[in-house]
Scaffold this motif. Structure first.
Motif, mmCIF file in Angstrom:
data_model
loop_
_atom_site.group_PDB
_atom_site.id
_atom_site.type_symbol
_atom_site.label_atom_id
_atom_site.label_comp_id
_atom_site.label_asym_id
_atom_site.label_seq_id
_atom_site.Cartn_x
_atom_site.Cartn_y
_atom_site.Cartn_z
ATOM 1 N N SER A 126 -3.176 10.643 5.614
ATOM 2 C CA SER A 126 -2.409 12.588 5.382
ATOM 3 C C SER A 126 -3.264 13.816 5.345
ATOM 4 C CB SER A 126 -1.290 12.817 4.960
ATOM 5 O OG SER A 126 -1.127 12.004 3.539
ATOM 6 N N PRO A 127 -3.403 13.143 3.701
ATOM 7 C CA PRO A 127 -4.690 14.142 3.378
ATOM 8 C C PRO A 127 -6.285 14.499 3.833
ATOM 9 C CG PRO A 127 -4.609 12.232 1.368
ATOM 10 C CD PRO A 127 -4.125 12.223 2.870
ATOM 11 N N LYS A 128 -6.025 14.474 5.279
ATOM 12 C CA LYS A 128 -7.428 14.172 5.608
ATOM 13 C C LYS A 128 -7.226 15.417 6.558
ATOM 14 C CE LYS A 128 -10.382 11.353 7.211
ATOM 15 N NZ LYS A 128 -11.350 10.300 8.119
ATOM 16 N N ILE A 129 -5.924 15.951 6.564
ATOM 17 C CA ILE A 129 -5.034 16.844 7.394
ATOM 18 C C ILE A 129 -6.246 18.277 7.083
ATOM 19 C CG2 ILE A 129 -3.395 18.745 8.267
ATOM 20 C CD1 ILE A 129 -1.822 15.420 8.276
ATOM 21 N N ASN A 130 -5.836 18.487 5.928
ATOM 22 C CA ASN A 130 -6.691 19.646 5.124
ATOM 23 C C ASN A 130 -8.116 19.346 4.540
ATOM 24 O OD1 ASN A 130 -5.258 18.737 3.239
ATOM 25 N ND2 ASN A 130 -4.578 19.903 2.574
ATOM 26 N N ASN A 269 -20.000 0.657 -3.389
ATOM 27 C CA ASN A 269 -21.776 1.106 -4.180
ATOM 28 C C ASN A 269 -21.432 2.420 -4.143
ATOM 29 O OD1 ASN A 269 -24.008 1.215 -5.691
ATOM 30 N ND2 ASN A 269 -25.185 0.252 -3.768
ATOM 31 N N LEU A 270 -20.776 3.356 -4.345
ATOM 32 C CA LEU A 270 -20.294 5.357 -4.383
ATOM 33 C C LEU A 270 -20.914 6.280 -4.679
ATOM 34 C CD1 LEU A 270 -16.739 4.273 -5.871
ATOM 35 C CD2 LEU A 270 -16.960 4.457 -3.571
ATOM 36 N N ASN A 271 -21.560 6.457 -3.431
ATOM 37 C CA ASN A 271 -22.259 7.840 -4.019
ATOM 38 C C ASN A 271 -21.077 8.573 -4.783
ATOM 39 O OD1 ASN A 271 -24.693 6.994 -2.903
ATOM 40 N ND2 ASN A 271 -24.030 7.774 -0.976
ATOM 41 N N GLU A 272 -20.078 9.065 -4.195
ATOM 42 C CA GLU A 272 -19.125 9.643 -4.933
ATOM 43 C C GLU A 272 -17.597 8.846 -4.406
ATOM 44 O OE1 GLU A 272 -18.243 12.089 -0.626
ATOM 45 O OE2 GLU A 272 -17.700 13.562 -1.516
ATOM 46 N N LYS A 273 -17.403 9.125 -5.539
ATOM 47 C CA LYS A 273 -15.638 8.747 -6.026
ATOM 48 C C LYS A 273 -14.216 9.261 -5.969
ATOM 49 C CE LYS A 273 -17.484 6.149 -10.336
ATOM 50 N NZ LYS A 273 -17.919 6.632 -11.843
ATOM 51 N N ILE A 274 -14.149 9.155 -4.466
ATOM 52 C CA ILE A 274 -12.774 9.533 -3.836
ATOM 53 C C ILE A 274 -11.577 9.092 -4.125
ATOM 54 C CG2 ILE A 274 -11.836 10.931 -2.244
ATOM 55 C CD1 ILE A 274 -14.648 11.759 -0.951
ATOM 56 N N PHE A 275 -10.297 10.134 -4.852
ATOM 57 C CA PHE A 275 -9.160 9.766 -5.466
ATOM 58 C C PHE A 275 -8.104 9.456 -3.708
ATOM 59 C CE2 PHE A 275 -5.739 8.920 -8.443
ATOM 60 C CZ PHE A 275 -5.051 7.793 -8.337
ATOM 61 N N VAL A 276 -7.436 9.091 -3.570
ATOM 62 C CA VAL A 276 -6.092 10.210 -2.702
ATOM 63 C C VAL A 276 -4.879 9.319 -3.019
ATOM 64 C CG1 VAL A 276 -5.743 9.984 -0.347
ATOM 65 C CG2 VAL A 276 -7.986 10.504 -0.756
ATOM 66 N N SER A 289 -0.388 16.121 -11.945
ATOM 67 C CA SER A 289 -1.557 16.477 -12.189
ATOM 68 C C SER A 289 -1.653 15.780 -13.741
ATOM 69 C CB SER A 289 -0.592 18.097 -13.415
ATOM 70 O OG SER A 289 0.850 17.479 -14.125
ATOM 71 N N MET A 290 -1.019 14.440 -13.810
ATOM 72 C CA MET A 290 -1.313 13.360 -14.530
ATOM 73 C C MET A 290 -2.682 12.506 -14.336
ATOM 74 S SD MET A 290 -0.750 10.032 -15.149
ATOM 75 C CE MET A 290 0.244 9.676 -13.927
ATOM 76 N N LEU A 291 -2.215 12.595 -13.057
ATOM 77 C CA LEU A 291 -3.363 11.937 -11.649
ATOM 78 C C LEU A 291 -4.116 12.223 -11.638
ATOM 79 C CD1 LEU A 291 -1.252 10.035 -9.259
ATOM 80 C CD2 LEU A 291 -2.403 9.198 -11.477
ATOM 81 N N ILE A 292 -4.643 14.010 -11.112
ATOM 82 C CA ILE A 292 -5.772 14.958 -11.371
ATOM 83 C C ILE A 292 -6.850 14.788 -12.918
ATOM 84 C CG2 ILE A 292 -6.790 17.670 -11.171
ATOM 85 C CD1 ILE A 292 -4.093 17.382 -9.438
ATOM 86 N N ASP A 293 -5.445 14.975 -14.228
ATOM 87 C CA ASP A 293 -6.776 15.092 -15.107
ATOM 88 C C ASP A 293 -7.954 13.577 -15.422
ATOM 89 O OD1 ASP A 293 -5.405 17.386 -15.586
ATOM 90 O OD2 ASP A 293 -4.216 16.816 -17.551
ATOM 91 N N SER A 298 -12.353 10.803 -15.159
ATOM 92 C CA SER A 298 -12.728 9.578 -14.400
ATOM 93 C C SER A 298 -14.032 9.680 -13.729
ATOM 94 C CB SER A 298 -12.319 8.411 -14.134
ATOM 95 O OG SER A 298 -11.055 8.334 -14.715
ATOM 96 N N ASN A 299 -14.196 10.810 -13.239
ATOM 97 C CA ASN A 299 -15.536 11.677 -12.189
ATOM 98 C C ASN A 299 -15.391 11.485 -10.902
ATOM 99 O OD1 ASN A 299 -17.407 12.740 -14.490
ATOM 100 N ND2 ASN A 299 -17.677 10.071 -15.042
ATOM 101 N N TYR A 300 -13.797 10.958 -10.759
ATOM 102 C CA TYR A 300 -13.254 11.094 -9.685
ATOM 103 C C TYR A 300 -13.087 12.224 -8.582
ATOM 104 C CZ TYR A 300 -13.056 5.902 -9.073
ATOM 105 O OH TYR A 300 -13.568 4.791 -9.162
ATOM 106 N N LYS A 301 -12.978 12.423 -7.741
ATOM 107 C CA LYS A 301 -12.606 13.935 -6.988
ATOM 108 C C LYS A 301 -11.430 13.585 -6.491
ATOM 109 C CE LYS A 301 -13.281 16.858 -2.993
ATOM 110 N NZ LYS A 301 -14.606 17.081 -2.214
ATOM 111 N N SER A 302 -10.169 14.008 -6.758
ATOM 112 C CA SER A 302 -8.939 13.910 -6.569
ATOM 113 C C SER A 302 -8.460 14.765 -5.636
ATOM 114 C CB SER A 302 -7.665 13.854 -7.353
ATOM 115 O OG SER A 302 -8.063 15.320 -7.792
ATOM 116 N N ILE A 303 -7.125 13.644 -4.481
ATOM 117 C CA ILE A 303 -6.898 14.756 -3.685
ATOM 118 C C ILE A 303 -5.299 14.326 -2.545
ATOM 119 C CG2 ILE A 303 -7.432 15.275 -0.538
ATOM 120 C CD1 ILE A 303 -10.295 14.556 -1.622
#
Ligand code: KG4
Ligand code: ZN
Length: 357
Positions: A126-130, A269-276, A289-293, A298-303
């Motif tokens: 579902s986050p791939k929609i936007n 082996n991650l180039n970019e760390k993505i957390f959905v 907001s807690m998970l975004i922080d 932890s250097n993850y991009k949250s989506i």
């Protein structure tokens, strides 16, 4: 210029009847042309939970109208549709059968391919929609029926890192709400009540907090809420219990997500760390907001999906349909409804008494 695929998505796995049309733009980004959701809250309110037979009847009554509305709103005609994607599981079999049969019949009538979609894969994508998201990514799926950490390696390719061993998180929210005298489905009301309460008032248990990796458990928490709720006398104490519950959930998710980050990094082996984060409970603003922080630290991009696509909807089903259409992953018209359909079929079944984690 090649015609962009136009996919009709249909969802009826539980208590939402939904239909959506999705296509993509020149850059290959998905565009939601319509997303119609009809909720059955009023049908089930007096029973305090979803009654499968009533849910199925309601789907039957509404499905053609909802699909018609979605087509009309999209501005497209039936002949423009390239494939029909319906949820085939997991969910209530009597409910699944409605949208699944309707989708198959529709695909057959317009002589276009049919795609059977896993509802959980719908939430996962579902986050791939936007947002443009590359595989692999770490997914926390928190809904009314499931609570899992998954390594999403690609479409149809999942490795489960952790799961609830008893109740789903949305279920824990709904049960707590019921004990606080809030009508079904009360989950979303908890965070509103919690804003007026003291989160430190009640010390609630955090089951398997210090063991079981990133597996989760919420049943003991519910029992503790039940005991306290019987002693509550004032309105303020109700707010305090809601606030304490909300805070306990945040603490559990904080700790377990940190463990999931470590486990995910061991696998990839991650180039970019993505957390959905997806599913109905992802609409909870404080959890968000807690998970975004935490992700930032932890250097993850949250989506997150947009709030309106956190709960059950058909746009996410059409989104899976779109990806599968491009891969030519079609299904036969005898595809069965699957009440149980785990994303990671190799993961052990971890539910019930005596489970070892
Ligand atoms: O994903 P979803 O719509 O349906 C399932 O696939 O299960 O999730 C519904 C769940 C319900 O349990 C509902 O109470 C919960 O999501 N929920 C929330 C919030 N909004 C929906 N829980 C906590 N806070 C919210 N704001
Ligand atoms: Zn769902």
């Amino acid at each position: 210029m090649n015609k962009k695929p136009l996919i009709l998505g249909i969802e009826s796995s539980c208590d939402e009847t939904a239909a959506s049309l999705i296509t993509e733009n020149e850059q290959g980004n998905p565009i939601v042309l319509s997303s119609i959701i009809s909720s059955q809250e009023d049908v089930h309110k007096e029973f305090g939970g979803v009654v499968p037979e009533l849910a199925a009847r309601s789907h039957i009554e509404k499905i053609d109208l909802i699909v018609q509305k979605a087509i009309k709103k999209s501005g497209k005609s039936i002949n423009d549709i390239d494939a029909v994607a319906s949820t085939a599981g997991p969910g209530l079999i009597v409910c699944l059968s409605v949208g699944l049969s309707f989708g198959k019949a529709f695909a057959c009538a317009i002589e276009k391919p049919f795609i059977a979609v896993n509802h959980l894969e719908g939430h996962a994508l579902s986050p791939k929609i936007n947002s443009k998201i590359n595989y692999p990514y770490l997914l926390l799926l928190i809904s009314g029926g499931h609570s899992q950490f998954l390594n999403v390696k690609g479409i149809g390719n999942y490795k489960r890192l952790g799961t609830t061993i008893d109740d789903a998180l949305g279920e824990a929210f709904d049960k707590t709400a019921k004990l606080l005298g809030i009508d079904f489905p009360g989950g979303p009301q908890i965070e509103i009540l919690a804003e007026k309460g003291n989160p430190k008032k009640y010390d609630l248990p955090k089951p398997i907090f210090n063991k079981g990796g990133c597996n989760l458990s919420f049943a003991g928490l519910k029992t503790a809420v039940l005991k306290i709720s019987k002693k509550i006398k004032t309105e303020q104490e109700r707010y305090d219990l809601a606030a304490s519950f909300q805070k306990t959930i945040e603490d559990i998710l904080y700790k377990k997500t940190k463990i999931a980050f470590e486990e995910f990094e061991k696998q990839e082996n991650l180039n970019e760390k993505i957390f959905v984060v997806a599913g109905g409970v992802a609409a909870n603003k404080k959890i968000r907001s807690m998970l975004i922080d935490l992700a930032k630290k932890s250097n993850y991009k949250s989506i997150f999906p947009p709030i309106e696509l956190c709960g059950d909807n058909a746009a996410m089903i059409a989104m899976v349909g779109l990806e599968k259409f491009k891969l030519k992953q079609f299904n036969d018209l005898d595809y069965p409804a699957k009440p149980r359909w785990p994303l990671d079929k190799d993961a052990a079944f971890l539910k019930g008494a005596g489970v070892k984690i």
